[in-house]
Design an enzyme around this catalytic site. Structure first.
Site, PDB file in Angstrom:
ATOM      1  N   THR A  92       0.833  -1.199   0.000  1.00  0.00           N
ATOM      2  CA  THR A  92       0.000   0.000   0.000  1.00  0.00           C
ATOM      3  C   THR A  92       0.871   1.254   0.000  1.00  0.00           C
ATOM      4  O   THR A  92       1.930   1.259   0.611  1.00  0.00           O
ATOM      5  CB  THR A  92      -0.826   0.011   1.293  1.00  0.00           C
ATOM      6  OG1 THR A  92      -1.748  -1.043   1.237  1.00  0.00           O
ATOM      7  CG2 THR A  92      -1.534   1.322   1.524  1.00  0.00           C
ATOM      8  N   THR A 116      -4.705   1.733  -2.074  1.00  0.00           N
ATOM      9  CA  THR A 116      -4.229   0.354  -2.241  1.00  0.00           C
ATOM     10  C   THR A 116      -5.204  -0.473  -3.070  1.00  0.00           C
ATOM     11  O   THR A 116      -6.395  -0.152  -3.150  1.00  0.00           O
ATOM     12  CB  THR A 116      -4.071  -0.310  -0.856  1.00  0.00           C
ATOM     13  OG1 THR A 116      -3.401  -1.552  -0.993  1.00  0.00           O
ATOM     14  CG2 THR A 116      -5.403  -0.542  -0.191  1.00  0.00           C
ATOM     15  N   ARG A 148     -13.867  -7.832   0.519  1.00  0.00           N
ATOM     16  CA  ARG A 148     -13.001  -7.528   1.670  1.00  0.00           C
ATOM     17  C   ARG A 148     -12.463  -6.094   1.572  1.00  0.00           C
ATOM     18  O   ARG A 148     -12.031  -5.635   0.527  1.00  0.00           O
ATOM     19  CB  ARG A 148     -11.844  -8.519   1.701  1.00  0.00           C
ATOM     20  CG  ARG A 148     -10.844  -8.326   2.853  1.00  0.00           C
ATOM     21  CD  ARG A 148      -9.650  -7.502   2.446  1.00  0.00           C
ATOM     22  NE  ARG A 148      -8.622  -7.449   3.491  1.00  0.00           N
ATOM     23  CZ  ARG A 148      -7.555  -6.664   3.435  1.00  0.00           C
ATOM     24  NH1 ARG A 148      -7.371  -5.856   2.402  1.00  0.00           N
ATOM     25  NH2 ARG A 148      -6.668  -6.657   4.404  1.00  0.00           N
ATOM     26  N   GLY A 162      -9.703  -3.548   3.574  1.00  0.00           N
ATOM     27  CA  GLY A 162      -8.616  -3.550   4.553  1.00  0.00           C
ATOM     28  C   GLY A 162      -8.599  -2.299   5.398  1.00  0.00           C
ATOM     29  O   GLY A 162      -9.602  -1.581   5.530  1.00  0.00           O
ATOM     30  N   ASP A 163      -7.451  -2.031   5.960  1.00  0.00           N
ATOM     31  CA  ASP A 163      -7.300  -0.862   6.835  1.00  0.00           C
ATOM     32  C   ASP A 163      -7.131   0.444   6.058  1.00  0.00           C
ATOM     33  O   ASP A 163      -7.409   1.521   6.586  1.00  0.00           O
ATOM     34  CB  ASP A 163      -6.058  -1.039   7.716  1.00  0.00           C
ATOM     35  CG  ASP A 163      -4.778  -1.176   6.888  1.00  0.00           C
ATOM     36  OD1 ASP A 163      -4.803  -1.889   5.862  1.00  0.00           O
ATOM     37  OD2 ASP A 163      -3.762  -0.558   7.243  1.00  0.00           O
ATOM     38  N   THR A 205       0.901   0.212   6.860  1.00  0.00           N
ATOM     39  CA  THR A 205       0.972  -0.715   5.738  1.00  0.00           C
ATOM     40  C   THR A 205       1.092  -2.117   6.305  1.00  0.00           C
ATOM     41  O   THR A 205       1.548  -2.294   7.432  1.00  0.00           O
ATOM     42  CB  THR A 205       2.185  -0.375   4.842  1.00  0.00           C
ATOM     43  OG1 THR A 205       2.249  -1.309   3.760  1.00  0.00           O
ATOM     44  CG2 THR A 205       3.486  -0.427   5.599  1.00  0.00           C
ATOM     45  N   GLY A 206       0.664  -3.093   5.532  1.00  0.00           N
ATOM     46  CA  GLY A 206       0.759  -4.467   6.004  1.00  0.00           C
ATOM     47  C   GLY A 206      -0.598  -5.123   6.100  1.00  0.00           C
ATOM     48  O   GLY A 206      -1.544  -4.705   5.419  1.00  0.00           O
ATOM     49  N   GLY A 217      -3.959  -5.600   6.869  1.00  0.00           N
ATOM     50  CA  GLY A 217      -4.945  -4.609   7.302  1.00  0.00           C
ATOM     51  C   GLY A 217      -5.778  -5.031   8.485  1.00  0.00           C
ATOM     52  O   GLY A 217      -6.123  -4.209   9.338  1.00  0.00           O
TER      53      GLY A 217
HETATM   54  C1  SD4 Z   1      -4.641  -4.028   3.204  1.00  0.00           C
HETATM   55  N1  SD4 Z   1      -2.936  -2.701   4.249  1.00  0.00           N
HETATM   56  O1  SD4 Z   1      -5.496  -3.990   2.344  1.00  0.00           O
HETATM   57  C2  SD4 Z   1      -3.401  -3.239   3.001  1.00  0.00           C
HETATM   58  C3  SD4 Z   1      -2.466  -4.171   2.353  1.00  0.00           C
HETATM   59  C4  SD4 Z   1      -1.173  -3.664   2.013  1.00  0.00           C
HETATM   60  O2  SD4 Z   1       0.709  -2.501   2.587  1.00  0.00           O
HETATM   61  O3  SD4 Z   1      -0.693  -3.929   0.978  1.00  0.00           O
HETATM   62  N2  SD4 Z   1      -0.525  -2.933   2.856  1.00  0.00           N
HETATM   63  O4  SD4 Z   1      -4.714  -4.728   4.206  1.00  0.00           O
END
Ligand code: SD4
Length: 331
Positions: free
Chosen positions: A190, A208, A218, A220-221, A241-242, A244
């Site tokens: 993201t 993202t 779905r 995410g965050d 990031t990461g 979510g």
């Molecule tokens: C998510 N945070 O959709 C995002 C995913 C992602 O770097 O790639 N984060 O959960």
């Protein structure tokens, strides 16, 4: 340059963070953190991952020209949204398990005004739709078909993109159909951007295509204010990031900003947010999360679960890719 009084103030904030007990080794907090405490020293932009370099360049151009910090964070991440070689942001992103690329984005300014879209398809710039939601509706978030219809009605043109490589990867994935995200590879990239202008005004953006091969629907965050992004003009800004789900469950970016409001150094605040995630999830195998933060006084930092989380940094003196401190090594 910092005068002695300023130095003492920063040092005591650092030890306050240590005293709060954000980790055993304390190495992050003890290191002299990058600082920008004089507003006259100029603007500051941070964004997640290597693609942040191009995004920051655009945001910096806007700020250098005396532009609005909200324009900077919108136009900055829009560069990455338009890059169809990027597999985790924009229409070039990886699809969900049904083969649809669905996009999430949000934006927030120093007054706490916010806009977001989630689960939108066929639009190149979800970040701009998010901003339009903020500016042209009484709402914060629109999702799915409703968001797409609203975007159409408000002058955003849809775009159909078919990328053979992405289709092939999805078809390959379908053979096993297992959802197994791996950290630090293209599944977690993201772009979150936080910035401060020369007057000390903060803003942030996040956009993202989400986790590759996620369940259709779905979210995410990244489009959730307080999770993937949080900006409070009186305290600071943070983005995540990461994975979510882990960030949503802990209201991650909000946590970071609230800790900075209490005086914590951004590095320590991000570290504490990571600590809470790890506490909730003893098995962090393959689950990366990283945070970036700017405190209201221009001090900035970040922290991640695993090594390998880089952020693009632009200050009047530095244009760099920086790796944050982390809790553990990805083997
Ligand atoms: C998510 N945070 O959709 C995002 C995913 C992602 O770097 O790639 N984060 O959960």
């Amino acid at each position: 340059m910092h005068d002695r009084r300023q130095f003492i103030k920063l040092a005591s904030i650092g030890s306050a963070a240590l005293a709060i007990g954000c980790g055993a080794d304390g190495s992050v907090d003890q290191k002299p953190a990058p600082t920008r405490t004089e507003k006259s020293e100029g603007p500051l932009v941070l964004s997640t991952w290597r693609h942040g370099v191009a995004a920051n360049a655009k945001a910096w151009e806007v700020l250098r020209a005396g532009g609005n910090v909200l324009d900077a964070v919108e136009q900055g991440v829009a560069v990455v949204e338009s890059d169809l070689t990027n597999r985790s942001v924009g229409l070039g992103g990886m699809p969900d398990r049904d083969g649809h690329v669905t996009l999430d984005a949000c934006i927030q300014d120093h007054e706490g005004r916010a806009g977001a879209v989630a689960f939108v398809q066929r639009f190149e710039h979800p970040i701009s739709i998010a901003r339009a939601v903020m500016e042209r509706t009484p709402h914060v978030m629109l999702v799915g078909a409703g968001a797409e219809r609203w975007a159409l009605e408000n002058g955003f043109a849809p775009r159909d993109v078919e990328i053979p490589e992405v289709r092939a990867k999805w078809q390959e994935w379908l053979k096993q159909g297992q959802y197994k995200p791996v950290v630090n590879i293209e599944n977690h990239d993201t772009i979150g951007m936080i910035a401060m202008d020369a007057q000390g005004r903060l803003a942030g953006s996040c956009t993202t295509s989400g986790m590759a091969f996620k369940v259709h629907g779905r979210v995410g965050d990244s489009p959730i204010i307080g999770a993937g992004l949080f900006v409070d003009g009186e305290a600071g800004a943070a983005c995540a990031t990461g994975v979510g789900e882990l960030v949503i469950r802990t209201a991650g970016s909000h946590t970071v900003v609230e800790l900075m409001r209490q005086g914590m150094h951004p590095n320590a605040a991000c570290k504490e947010a990571v600590r809470r995630i790890i506490k909730q999830n003893p098995d962090m195998t393959d689950k990366q999360v990283g945070f970036l933060a700017i405190r209201k006084d221009g001090v900035y930092g970040g922290f991640s679960v695993y090594n390998g989380f880089e952020y693009a940094l632009n200050t009047p003196d530095r244009t760099e890719l920086v790796e944050t401190a982390f809790d553990r090594k990805w083997a």
